[in-house]
Enzyme design. Structure first.
Site, mmCIF file in Angstrom:
data_model
loop_
_atom_site.group_PDB
_atom_site.id
_atom_site.type_symbol
_atom_site.label_atom_id
_atom_site.label_comp_id
_atom_site.label_asym_id
_atom_site.label_seq_id
_atom_site.Cartn_x
_atom_site.Cartn_y
_atom_site.Cartn_z
ATOM 1 N N HIS A 64 0.884 -1.217 0.188
ATOM 2 C CA HIS A 64 -0.076 0.036 0.000
ATOM 3 C C HIS A 64 0.745 1.396 -0.140
ATOM 4 O O HIS A 64 1.935 1.322 0.294
ATOM 5 C CB HIS A 64 -0.895 0.089 1.235
ATOM 6 C CG HIS A 64 -1.720 -1.093 1.384
ATOM 7 N ND1 HIS A 64 -1.999 -1.520 2.797
ATOM 8 C CD2 HIS A 64 -2.616 -1.732 0.675
ATOM 9 C CE1 HIS A 64 -2.824 -2.545 2.536
ATOM 10 N NE2 HIS A 64 -2.883 -2.747 1.195
ATOM 11 N N LYS A 73 6.113 5.810 7.561
ATOM 12 C CA LYS A 73 5.808 4.691 8.716
ATOM 13 C C LYS A 73 6.861 4.132 9.417
ATOM 14 O O LYS A 73 8.053 3.750 8.951
ATOM 15 C CB LYS A 73 4.831 3.554 8.076
ATOM 16 C CG LYS A 73 3.697 3.965 7.313
ATOM 17 C CD LYS A 73 3.071 2.969 6.803
ATOM 18 C CE LYS A 73 1.557 3.320 5.829
ATOM 19 N NZ LYS A 73 1.004 2.209 5.306
ATOM 20 N N TYR A 133 2.213 0.784 13.971
ATOM 21 C CA TYR A 133 2.943 1.694 13.198
ATOM 22 C C TYR A 133 2.500 3.018 13.584
ATOM 23 O O TYR A 133 1.233 3.485 13.690
ATOM 24 C CB TYR A 133 2.775 1.486 11.788
ATOM 25 C CG TYR A 133 1.482 0.868 11.070
ATOM 26 C CD1 TYR A 133 1.034 1.527 9.923
ATOM 27 C CD2 TYR A 133 1.125 -0.294 11.432
ATOM 28 C CE1 TYR A 133 -0.463 1.200 9.636
ATOM 29 C CE2 TYR A 133 -0.169 -0.819 10.717
ATOM 30 C CZ TYR A 133 -0.712 0.078 9.903
ATOM 31 O OH TYR A 133 -1.937 -0.460 9.285
ATOM 32 N N ASP A 171 -6.706 -5.774 -2.221
ATOM 33 C CA ASP A 171 -5.386 -5.835 -2.374
ATOM 34 C C ASP A 171 -5.367 -6.833 -3.715
ATOM 35 O O ASP A 171 -4.385 -6.886 -4.255
ATOM 36 C CB ASP A 171 -4.764 -6.612 -1.102
ATOM 37 C CG ASP A 171 -4.509 -5.377 -0.217
ATOM 38 O OD1 ASP A 171 -4.493 -4.406 -0.308
ATOM 39 O OD2 ASP A 171 -4.136 -5.836 0.777
#
Length: 188
Positions: A64, A73, A133, A171
């Site tokens: 992503h 991140k 994250y 996805d």
């Protein structure tokens, strides 16, 4: 003395971070983030959102990115083990289309910094995993993007997790890497 070891990867800006862990008979203590030390290592972005997910073996989340509200991140695992990847999507980068990966686990306590301009994904290798994250921008559903986990141009070498990969419907529909322009990442 630094509380962290920052190790560069083959992709500029992507770092593996190992905290100093203080353990004794009671358990352990560690710092998972310290602004000044991270800034000294080149991670000087402000984190504005924290996320956490729990997944079972074989779940593959990714790969992503966000076209706008691009997120850097800082990721780590607090339960279980994952294989975590970053893919360079910056069209002006000498490592454009290249990937790197690292095993993150509750046991090794490693962290992975994936800067803006990279796609990110992970595969759960343990029975279950909790994944945390910190992000440098907020989640924006209309800005979502991604590349197929098995994209032949990128060629990520996912490890065997002992079962079939479990992907979200979304996805399964990402546009192949070679068919995207990534012009939204030119500034990175």
């Amino acid at each position: 003395m630094s509380k962290f070891t920052f190790t560069k990867t083959e992709l500029p800006g992507v770092l593996v971070i190992e905290p100093t862990v203080y353990g004794d008979a009671r358990g352990y203590f560690m710092e998972s983030y310290q602004k000044d030390e991270f800034a000294a290592a080149g991670i000087d972005r402000e984190f504005v959102q924290d996320n956490q997910s729990k997944s079972r073996r074989g779940v593959l989340r990714g790969v992503h990115f966000q076209k706008e509200h691009t997120q850097g991140k800082l990721v780590r695992v607090t339960l279980g083990e994952v294989f975590d990847v970053a893919v360079d999507c910056r069209p002006n980068s000498p490592t454009f289309g290249k990937w790197t990966g690292v095993i993150l686990s509750a046991e090794n306590k490693k962290m992975f910094y994936v800067p803006e301009g990279f796609a990110h994904g992970f595969l759960v290798l343990s029975d279950e995993a909790e994944f945390c994250y910190k992000c440098t921008d907020t989640y924006c559903p209309s800005a979502e993007g991604g590349i197929p986990y098995n994209d032949p141009t990128v060629g990520i070498q996912w490890p065997d997790c002992g079962c079939d990969y479990l992907l979200s419907d979304k996805d399964k529909l990402h546009t192949p890497f070679a068919q995207q322009s990534f012009d939204y990442f030119e500034r990175w």
